[in-house]
Motif scaffolding. Structure first.
Motif, PDB file in Angstrom:
ATOM      1  N   ALA A  36      46.919  80.380  21.596  1.00  0.00           N
ATOM      2  CA  ALA A  36      45.183  79.749  22.026  1.00  0.00           C
ATOM      3  C   ALA A  36      44.913  78.531  22.847  1.00  0.00           C
ATOM      4  CB  ALA A  36      44.665  79.515  20.257  1.00  0.00           C
ATOM      5  N   GLN A  37      43.719  79.107  22.868  1.00  0.00           N
ATOM      6  CA  GLN A  37      43.208  77.519  23.662  1.00  0.00           C
ATOM      7  C   GLN A  37      41.650  77.584  23.657  1.00  0.00           C
ATOM      8  OE1 GLN A  37      44.102  79.379  28.079  1.00  0.00           O
ATOM      9  NE2 GLN A  37      43.605  76.732  29.190  1.00  0.00           N
ATOM     10  N   ALA A  38      41.359  76.342  22.951  1.00  0.00           N
ATOM     11  CA  ALA A  38      39.850  75.726  22.624  1.00  0.00           C
ATOM     12  C   ALA A  38      38.740  75.493  23.694  1.00  0.00           C
ATOM     13  CB  ALA A  38      40.378  74.855  21.591  1.00  0.00           C
ATOM     14  N   PRO A  39      37.842  76.004  23.703  1.00  0.00           N
ATOM     15  CA  PRO A  39      37.167  75.819  25.430  1.00  0.00           C
ATOM     16  C   PRO A  39      36.676  73.940  24.646  1.00  0.00           C
ATOM     17  CG  PRO A  39      35.575  76.561  23.565  1.00  0.00           C
ATOM     18  CD  PRO A  39      37.082  76.992  22.898  1.00  0.00           C
ATOM     19  N   ILE A  40      37.148  72.922  25.636  1.00  0.00           N
ATOM     20  CA  ILE A  40      36.361  71.663  26.106  1.00  0.00           C
ATOM     21  C   ILE A  40      34.535  71.893  26.080  1.00  0.00           C
ATOM     22  CG2 ILE A  40      36.610  69.665  26.584  1.00  0.00           C
ATOM     23  CD1 ILE A  40      39.257  69.992  26.627  1.00  0.00           C
ATOM     24  N   GLU A  41      33.761  71.785  25.118  1.00  0.00           N
ATOM     25  CA  GLU A  41      31.977  71.365  25.960  1.00  0.00           C
ATOM     26  C   GLU A  41      32.141  69.801  26.364  1.00  0.00           C
ATOM     27  OE1 GLU A  41      29.172  72.560  23.573  1.00  0.00           O
ATOM     28  OE2 GLU A  41      30.422  74.907  22.358  1.00  0.00           O
ATOM     29  N   TYR A  42      31.166  70.357  27.415  1.00  0.00           N
ATOM     30  CA  TYR A  42      31.273  69.521  28.467  1.00  0.00           C
ATOM     31  C   TYR A  42      30.026  69.699  29.242  1.00  0.00           C
ATOM     32  CZ  TYR A  42      31.770  65.828  32.858  1.00  0.00           C
ATOM     33  OH  TYR A  42      31.223  65.093  33.658  1.00  0.00           O
ATOM     34  N   ARG A  43      29.199  68.305  29.181  1.00  0.00           N
ATOM     35  CA  ARG A  43      27.984  67.914  29.656  1.00  0.00           C
ATOM     36  C   ARG A  43      27.323  67.589  30.409  1.00  0.00           C
ATOM     37  NH1 ARG A  43      22.778  66.066  28.739  1.00  0.00           N
ATOM     38  NH2 ARG A  43      20.817  66.983  28.909  1.00  0.00           N
ATOM     39  N   GLU A  44      27.238  67.086  31.716  1.00  0.00           N
ATOM     40  CA  GLU A  44      26.482  65.971  32.423  1.00  0.00           C
ATOM     41  C   GLU A  44      24.852  66.216  32.232  1.00  0.00           C
ATOM     42  OE1 GLU A  44      28.431  65.832  36.693  1.00  0.00           O
ATOM     43  OE2 GLU A  44      30.466  66.127  35.915  1.00  0.00           O
ATOM     44  N   GLY A  45      24.389  64.243  32.543  1.00  0.00           N
ATOM     45  CA  GLY A  45      23.606  64.145  31.827  1.00  0.00           C
ATOM     46  C   GLY A  45      22.534  65.193  33.191  1.00  0.00           C
ATOM     47  N   ASN A  46      22.699  65.816  34.035  1.00  0.00           N
ATOM     48  CA  ASN A  46      21.774  65.952  35.299  1.00  0.00           C
ATOM     49  C   ASN A  46      21.438  67.783  34.056  1.00  0.00           C
ATOM     50  OD1 ASN A  46      23.909  66.940  36.648  1.00  0.00           O
ATOM     51  ND2 ASN A  46      23.205  66.632  38.285  1.00  0.00           N
ATOM     52  N   GLU A  47      22.210  68.370  33.752  1.00  0.00           N
ATOM     53  CA  GLU A  47      22.452  69.737  32.864  1.00  0.00           C
ATOM     54  C   GLU A  47      21.509  69.395  31.632  1.00  0.00           C
ATOM     55  OE1 GLU A  47      26.279  70.144  33.052  1.00  0.00           O
ATOM     56  OE2 GLU A  47      27.016  70.929  34.682  1.00  0.00           O
ATOM     57  N   LEU A  48      20.542  70.562  32.089  1.00  0.00           N
ATOM     58  CA  LEU A  48      19.628  70.531  30.855  1.00  0.00           C
ATOM     59  C   LEU A  48      20.021  71.206  29.364  1.00  0.00           C
ATOM     60  CD1 LEU A  48      16.459  69.979  32.832  1.00  0.00           C
ATOM     61  CD2 LEU A  48      17.539  68.404  32.074  1.00  0.00           C
ATOM     62  N   LEU A  49      20.168  72.396  29.730  1.00  0.00           N
ATOM     63  CA  LEU A  49      20.413  73.459  28.473  1.00  0.00           C
ATOM     64  C   LEU A  49      21.292  73.853  28.449  1.00  0.00           C
ATOM     65  CD1 LEU A  49      16.769  75.745  29.581  1.00  0.00           C
ATOM     66  CD2 LEU A  49      17.235  73.212  28.442  1.00  0.00           C
ATOM     67  N   THR A  50      22.675  74.187  29.100  1.00  0.00           N
ATOM     68  CA  THR A  50      23.720  74.292  28.002  1.00  0.00           C
ATOM     69  C   THR A  50      24.824  73.799  29.150  1.00  0.00           C
ATOM     70  OG1 THR A  50      25.131  76.113  28.616  1.00  0.00           O
ATOM     71  CG2 THR A  50      23.946  75.336  31.088  1.00  0.00           C
ATOM     72  N   THR A  51      25.688  73.627  28.105  1.00  0.00           N
ATOM     73  CA  THR A  51      27.290  72.880  28.817  1.00  0.00           C
ATOM     74  C   THR A  51      28.190  73.437  29.311  1.00  0.00           C
ATOM     75  OG1 THR A  51      28.050  73.541  26.553  1.00  0.00           O
ATOM     76  CG2 THR A  51      27.424  71.120  26.344  1.00  0.00           C
ATOM     77  N   ARG A  52      29.097  73.311  30.185  1.00  0.00           N
ATOM     78  CA  ARG A  52      29.835  73.540  30.796  1.00  0.00           C
ATOM     79  C   ARG A  52      31.626  73.806  29.382  1.00  0.00           C
ATOM     80  NH1 ARG A  52      31.443  70.554  36.029  1.00  0.00           N
ATOM     81  NH2 ARG A  52      29.076  69.920  36.298  1.00  0.00           N
ATOM     82  N   LYS A  53      32.458  74.995  29.358  1.00  0.00           N
ATOM     83  CA  LYS A  53      33.067  75.174  28.697  1.00  0.00           C
ATOM     84  C   LYS A  53      34.237  74.816  29.283  1.00  0.00           C
ATOM     85  CE  LYS A  53      30.781  76.972  24.862  1.00  0.00           C
ATOM     86  NZ  LYS A  53      31.305  77.779  23.341  1.00  0.00           N
ATOM     87  N   LEU A  54      34.905  74.427  29.663  1.00  0.00           N
ATOM     88  CA  LEU A  54      36.210  74.213  30.059  1.00  0.00           C
ATOM     89  C   LEU A  54      37.248  74.068  28.952  1.00  0.00           C
ATOM     90  CD1 LEU A  54      35.445  70.102  31.233  1.00  0.00           C
ATOM     91  CD2 LEU A  54      35.133  72.927  32.516  1.00  0.00           C
ATOM     92  N   PRO A  55      38.261  74.722  30.284  1.00  0.00           N
ATOM     93  CA  PRO A  55      40.324  75.247  29.487  1.00  0.00           C
ATOM     94  C   PRO A  55      40.289  74.124  28.438  1.00  0.00           C
ATOM     95  CG  PRO A  55      40.255  75.819  31.487  1.00  0.00           C
ATOM     96  CD  PRO A  55      38.748  75.309  31.199  1.00  0.00           C
ATOM     97  N   SER A  56      41.134  74.553  27.467  1.00  0.00           N
ATOM     98  CA  SER A  56      42.052  72.525  26.614  1.00  0.00           C
ATOM     99  C   SER A  56      43.679  73.395  27.215  1.00  0.00           C
ATOM    100  CB  SER A  56      41.588  72.724  25.258  1.00  0.00           C
ATOM    101  OG  SER A  56      41.698  73.521  24.854  1.00  0.00           O
ATOM    102  N   LEU A  57      44.184  72.316  26.537  1.00  0.00           N
ATOM    103  CA  LEU A  57      45.659  72.511  26.239  1.00  0.00           C
ATOM    104  C   LEU A  57      46.280  73.909  25.913  1.00  0.00           C
ATOM    105  CD1 LEU A  57      47.283  68.897  25.864  1.00  0.00           C
ATOM    106  CD2 LEU A  57      46.961  70.051  27.511  1.00  0.00           C
ATOM    107  N   ASN A  58      46.925  74.390  25.848  1.00  0.00           N
ATOM    108  CA  ASN A  58      47.418  75.705  25.513  1.00  0.00           C
ATOM    109  C   ASN A  58      48.350  75.493  24.292  1.00  0.00           C
ATOM    110  OD1 ASN A  58      46.528  78.583  26.525  1.00  0.00           O
ATOM    111  ND2 ASN A  58      48.464  76.947  28.034  1.00  0.00           N
ATOM    112  N   LYS A  59      48.123  76.314  22.864  1.00  0.00           N
ATOM    113  CA  LYS A  59      49.312  75.945  21.988  1.00  0.00           C
ATOM    114  C   LYS A  59      49.365  77.084  20.841  1.00  0.00           C
ATOM    115  CE  LYS A  59      45.685  72.328  20.096  1.00  0.00           C
ATOM    116  NZ  LYS A  59      44.659  71.555  19.188  1.00  0.00           N
TER     117      LYS A  59
END
Length: 144
Positions: A36-59
């Protein structure tokens, strides 16, 4: 009409386990083959309506093996080394066989070691087989 030959899925009861230096191959049950690899939600201040989903560590879940209790102490001896602080890591494979006993699919795990052993339950009025279980921690599984 399709011209491809029908391919039935393999059955889950015909398998064996190979572990470096352990000769036992027959088990009643094997579970926990996953990653499994859970997504990490990430948002910068200039991104208004959505978050990015980055890959985390494999488990990887621990693999659990179950078998009927016998006087074979090979797996217990491996666990006892870990209890005594001498963890011995081994590579291994879970091998799925077809109805003719031929290898069809193999999952290899690496750097496994026994993290938990569970002894059989006893019941004076029962007639079931005494079952032991061994839980293996590992650092990765891949389909070969």
């Amino acid at each position: 009409m399709p011209t491809d030959a029908r391919k039935d899925p393999f059955r889950n009861f015909n398998f064996l386990i190979e572990i470096d230096g352990i000769t036992r191959a027959g088990f009643r049950e094997c579970a926990g083959i996953d990653s499994a690899q859970a997504p990490i939600e990430y948002r910068e201040g200039n991104e208004l309506l959505t978050t990015r989903k980055l890959p985390s560590l494999n488990k990887y879940s621990n693999i659990t093996l179950k078998w009927g209790t016998t006087d074979d102490a090979e797996l217990w001896d491996w666990r006892k080394k870990a209890i005594d602080g001498k963890v011995e890591r081994k590579n291994g494979s879970i091998v799925l066989l077809d109805d003719a006993g031929e290898e069809k699919v193999r999952w290899n795990f690496r750097e496994g070691w026994p993290t938990k052993w569970t002894g059989p339950s006893f019941n004076a009025t029962g007639n079931e087989v005494a079952i032991e279980a061994l839980e293996l921690a590992h650092e990765g599984v891949e389909k070969a």
